[in-house]
Scaffold this active site. Structure first.
Site, PDB file in Angstrom:
ATOM      1  N   ASN A  37      34.481  28.873  31.228  1.00 23.77           N
ATOM      2  CA  ASN A  37      34.754  27.568  30.611  1.00 23.77           C
ATOM      3  C   ASN A  37      33.809  26.478  31.113  1.00 23.77           C
ATOM      4  OD1 ASN A  37      36.142  25.895  28.915  1.00 23.77           O
ATOM      5  ND2 ASN A  37      38.080  25.921  30.065  1.00 23.77           N
ATOM      6  N   HIS A 122      53.415  28.577  28.771  1.00 19.68           N
ATOM      7  CA  HIS A 122      53.144  27.218  29.260  1.00 19.68           C
ATOM      8  C   HIS A 122      54.057  26.233  28.546  1.00 19.68           C
ATOM      9  CE1 HIS A 122      48.793  27.267  30.916  1.00 19.68           C
ATOM     10  NE2 HIS A 122      49.376  28.419  31.182  1.00 19.68           N
ATOM     11  N   ARG A 147      56.249  28.433  32.676  1.00 16.39           N
ATOM     12  CA  ARG A 147      55.603  27.505  33.605  1.00 16.39           C
ATOM     13  C   ARG A 147      55.836  26.090  33.102  1.00 16.39           C
ATOM     14  NH1 ARG A 147      49.125  26.341  34.275  1.00 16.39           N
ATOM     15  NH2 ARG A 147      49.633  24.617  32.894  1.00 16.39           N
ATOM     16  N   TYR A 159      46.697  17.197  34.710  1.00 13.65           N
ATOM     17  CA  TYR A 159      46.451  18.587  34.347  1.00 13.65           C
ATOM     18  C   TYR A 159      47.685  19.210  33.684  1.00 13.65           C
ATOM     19  CZ  TYR A 159      46.588  23.521  34.569  1.00 13.65           C
ATOM     20  OH  TYR A 159      46.772  24.821  34.184  1.00 13.65           O
ATOM     21  N   ASP A 210      52.152  25.052  38.402  1.00 19.00           N
ATOM     22  CA  ASP A 210      50.744  25.117  38.822  1.00 19.00           C
ATOM     23  C   ASP A 210      50.346  23.788  39.468  1.00 19.00           C
ATOM     24  OD1 ASP A 210      48.039  25.550  39.098  1.00 19.00           O
ATOM     25  OD2 ASP A 210      47.701  26.177  37.019  1.00 19.00           O
ATOM     26  N   HIS A 212      47.352  23.324  40.653  1.00 20.02           N
ATOM     27  CA  HIS A 212      45.951  23.192  40.275  1.00 20.02           C
ATOM     28  C   HIS A 212      45.074  22.670  41.419  1.00 20.02           C
ATOM     29  CE1 HIS A 212      42.955  23.042  36.894  1.00 20.02           C
ATOM     30  NE2 HIS A 212      43.695  24.070  36.559  1.00 20.02           N
ATOM     31  N   GLU A 236      51.726  27.836  42.083  1.00 21.06           N
ATOM     32  CA  GLU A 236      50.354  28.335  41.893  1.00 21.06           C
ATOM     33  C   GLU A 236      49.309  27.383  42.449  1.00 21.06           C
ATOM     34  OE1 GLU A 236      49.672  29.310  37.796  1.00 21.06           O
ATOM     35  OE2 GLU A 236      47.531  28.902  37.962  1.00 21.06           O
ATOM     36  N   GLU A 262      42.771  32.282  40.393  1.00 19.54           N
ATOM     37  CA  GLU A 262      42.114  32.240  39.082  1.00 19.54           C
ATOM     38  C   GLU A 262      40.645  31.842  39.171  1.00 19.54           C
ATOM     39  OE1 GLU A 262      44.728  29.389  37.155  1.00 19.54           O
ATOM     40  OE2 GLU A 262      43.128  27.912  37.186  1.00 19.54           O
ATOM     41  N   ARG A 283      45.907  36.182  41.332  1.00 22.25           N
ATOM     42  CA  ARG A 283      45.756  35.744  39.935  1.00 22.25           C
ATOM     43  C   ARG A 283      44.363  35.936  39.354  1.00 22.25           C
ATOM     44  NH1 ARG A 283      48.052  33.048  36.692  1.00 22.25           N
ATOM     45  NH2 ARG A 283      46.602  31.325  36.330  1.00 22.25           N
ATOM     46  N   HIS A 312      45.374  35.523  35.469  1.00 23.44           N
ATOM     47  CA  HIS A 312      45.039  34.337  34.693  1.00 23.44           C
ATOM     48  C   HIS A 312      44.951  34.718  33.217  1.00 23.44           C
ATOM     49  CE1 HIS A 312      41.720  31.005  34.227  1.00 23.44           C
ATOM     50  NE2 HIS A 312      42.914  30.532  33.922  1.00 23.44           N
ATOM     51  N   ASP A 316      41.061  29.805  27.570  1.00 21.17           N
ATOM     52  CA  ASP A 316      39.611  29.945  27.716  1.00 21.17           C
ATOM     53  C   ASP A 316      39.196  31.380  28.050  1.00 21.17           C
ATOM     54  OD1 ASP A 316      40.999  28.395  29.954  1.00 21.17           O
ATOM     55  OD2 ASP A 316      39.313  29.193  31.068  1.00 21.17           O
ATOM     56  N   GLU A 339      49.968  35.756  32.573  1.00 25.29           N
ATOM     57  CA  GLU A 339      50.003  34.450  31.888  1.00 25.29           C
ATOM     58  C   GLU A 339      49.711  34.640  30.396  1.00 25.29           C
ATOM     59  OE1 GLU A 339      47.081  31.777  33.452  1.00 25.29           O
ATOM     60  OE2 GLU A 339      47.890  30.051  32.379  1.00 25.29           O
ATOM     61  N   TRP A 402      40.468  18.560  40.137  1.00 27.50           N
ATOM     62  CA  TRP A 402      41.178  18.347  38.879  1.00 27.50           C
ATOM     63  C   TRP A 402      42.340  19.314  38.736  1.00 27.50           C
ATOM     64  CZ3 TRP A 402      40.906  21.955  34.656  1.00 27.50           C
ATOM     65  CH2 TRP A 402      41.705  21.577  33.558  1.00 27.50           C
TER      66      TRP A 402
HETATM   67  C1  GCO Z   1      46.040  28.258  34.321  1.00 30.70           C
HETATM   68  C2  GCO Z   1      44.794  27.531  34.646  1.00 30.70           C
HETATM   69  C3  GCO Z   1      44.044  26.974  33.492  1.00 30.70           C
HETATM   70  C4  GCO Z   1      42.703  26.439  33.961  1.00 30.70           C
HETATM   71  C5  GCO Z   1      41.671  26.754  32.969  1.00 30.70           C
HETATM   72  C6  GCO Z   1      40.311  26.238  33.369  1.00 30.70           C
HETATM   73  O1  GCO Z   1      46.803  28.449  35.236  1.00 30.70           O
HETATM   74  O2  GCO Z   1      46.191  28.655  33.188  1.00 30.70           O
HETATM   75  O3  GCO Z   1      44.970  26.686  35.729  1.00 30.70           O
HETATM   76  O4  GCO Z   1      44.779  26.026  32.781  1.00 30.70           O
HETATM   77  O5  GCO Z   1      42.761  25.081  34.186  1.00 30.70           O
HETATM   78  O6  GCO Z   1      41.639  28.122  32.759  1.00 30.70           O
HETATM   79  O7  GCO Z   1      39.349  26.664  32.462  1.00 30.70           O
HETATM   80 MG    MG Z   2      46.245  27.775  37.080  1.00 30.13          MG
END
Ligand code: GCO
Ligand code: MG
Length: 402
Positions: A37, A122, A147, A159, A210, A212, A236, A262, A283, A312, A316, A339, A402
């Site tokens: 991505n 999600h 999630r 996020y 998550d 993040h 996560e 991930e 992950r 993951h 993307d 996921e 981020w």
């Molecule tokens: C998740 C991830 C994604 C990432 C993304 C970045 O747990 O699914 O954190 O949302 O942010 O794959 O490209």
């Molecule tokens: Mg994630």
């Protein structure tokens, strides 16, 4: 059988995907995903310029030798671009093997260990009430694991939460957008979200969250502790994980299960985390971690230490990776969860596939190989569009995760 051609295409049916097609002298071809991505063109060039010429004439059944050839043979090891390129080749070769042997890929990875692959969805909302509604909606769709992410009072965006009722999609067209972050506001808010969620959902539903990569170890430890009463399936990416020892400190303070990986691309990124049992779920994804050949080794190593998989599966990662992850998840014994962020109808049309969802579980289907194809004529109608993941800054302007 010999490889006769390896070609890369980029299509953007809503978002960018890099696909490798490997063809053989017996007319069988295989597909691999190489999407990274926001850095798609780097993998595409790596494949076209440096990898494809080396594949011609090789036996596609030699998945282990070709993997080692691309990994050790390059001298420069690891890294997301190289490992995504290697994954694209590896997954395409497993697809060819399955088609040539007339069997689904899961049969080549050990066969079925279960009837279906437990997936999590999600759910999100601009505030707690909207997040609660979205979790309920996913439970109605049949998901057993959800999630949950919600907007944070005082922050314009965060996020995992889309704007304007659109499905959540992390990459945005044009140059990177910037958003503002406050750990204090986040840490005050998240326990309130999960208190209400557990109350609404009852005991059976698996709830996940998550972070993040946005906390320090001690902040993550506190959040894990605060969330203990709500029995999360996992928390996560609580901290960035270049320093694997971060997780020792988190682990000392909380029994909330932890998932990470991930952004990892090799087993070496997770070595201490797994061996020290600092995490519960690994992950890493098939596409960013060297394909099925490498991920099988990751899973087997993790199994020794009671760590389960939780690959993951964001949008993307193309349907080719989704299919590969489902074959993998059906076969490996220490599977935990997968996921599932459904792709858009445009993406599903470009990549016709046999995998399906029913009652909280997915199944890769029983077609030979991966069971996913690329409609090249349709793909060509969606040219590459530059897009980036957002940038996050603290309220004082400091660049943050981020
Ligand atoms: C998740 C991830 C994604 C990432 C993304 C970045 O747990 O699914 O954190 O949302 O942010 O794959 O490209
Ligand atoms: Mg994630």
């Amino acid at each position: 059988m010999k490889i006769t051609k390896a070609s890369v295409s980029i299509t953007s049916p809503g978002r960018n995907f890099v696909t490798l097609k490997i063809e053989t002298d017996e007319g069988i071809y295989g597909l691999g995903d190489g999407t990274l991505n926001g850095r798609e063109l780097a993998v595409a060039a790596y494949l076209t310029e440096h990898v494809a010429p080396c594949l011609i004439g090789r036996d596609p059944f030699q998945t282990e030798d070709i993997w080692q050839y691309l990994y050790r043979g390059a001298y420069w090891r690891r890294g997301p671009v190289s490992m995504s390129a290697i994954a694209a080749v590896d997954v395409a070769l497993w697809d060819i093997k399955g088609k040539a042997l007339n069997t689904p890929v899961y049969n080549l990875l050990g066969g079925r260990s279960r009837d279906g692959v437990l997936v999590y969805a999600h759910a999100n909302g601009a505030d707690i009430d909207k997040a609660l509604d979205d979790v309920a909606r996913h439970i109605d769709l049949g998901y057993l694991a959800v999630r949950a992410q919600s907007g944070i009072p005082g922050l314009a965006s965060t996020y995992g939460v889309p704007k304007g009722g659109q499905p959540y999609e992390p990459a945005e067209k044009g140059l990177p957008k910037e958003s503002l972050w406050s750990t204090e506001k986040y840490l005050r808010h998240v326990p309130k979200l999960f208190a209400k969620l557990r109350d609404q959902c009852g005991e059976e539903v698996h709830l996940l969250h998550d972070c993040h990569h946005r906390l320090t170890p001690i902040e993550a430890a506190r959040l894990g502790k605060d969330l203990e009463p709500y029995r999360l399936f996992w928390l996560e990416d609580p901290t960035p994980a270049e320093l694997q020892e971060n997780f020792r400190l988190i682990r000392q303070h909380t029994t909330t299960p932890l998932a990470v990986g991930e952004v990892f691309n090799s087993i070496w990124d997770a070595q201490d985390l797994i061996r020290s049992q600092w995490i519960d779920y690994i992950r890493m994804s098939i596409v960013h971690a060297g394909g099925l050949t490498h991920m099988k080794k990751v899973a087997d190593f993790a199994a020794l230490y009671n760590v389960r998989t939780g690959c993951h599966g964001a949008t993307d990662l193309s349907p080719v990776t989704m299919a590969a992850a489902l074959h993998f998840g059906l076969a490996v014994h220490n599977f935990g969860i997968q996921e599932h962020m459904p792709h858009t109808t445009e993406t599903d049309a470009v990549f016709p596939h046999h995998y399906s969802f029913k009652g909280g579980y997915m199944h890769p289907g029983d077609a030979p190989g991966l069971g996913v194809d690329l409609d090249e004529a349709l793909a060509a109608k969606y040219p590459y569009q530059r897009a980036y993941l957002p940038i996050n800054r603290k309220l004082d302007g400091t660049l943050f995760d981020w």
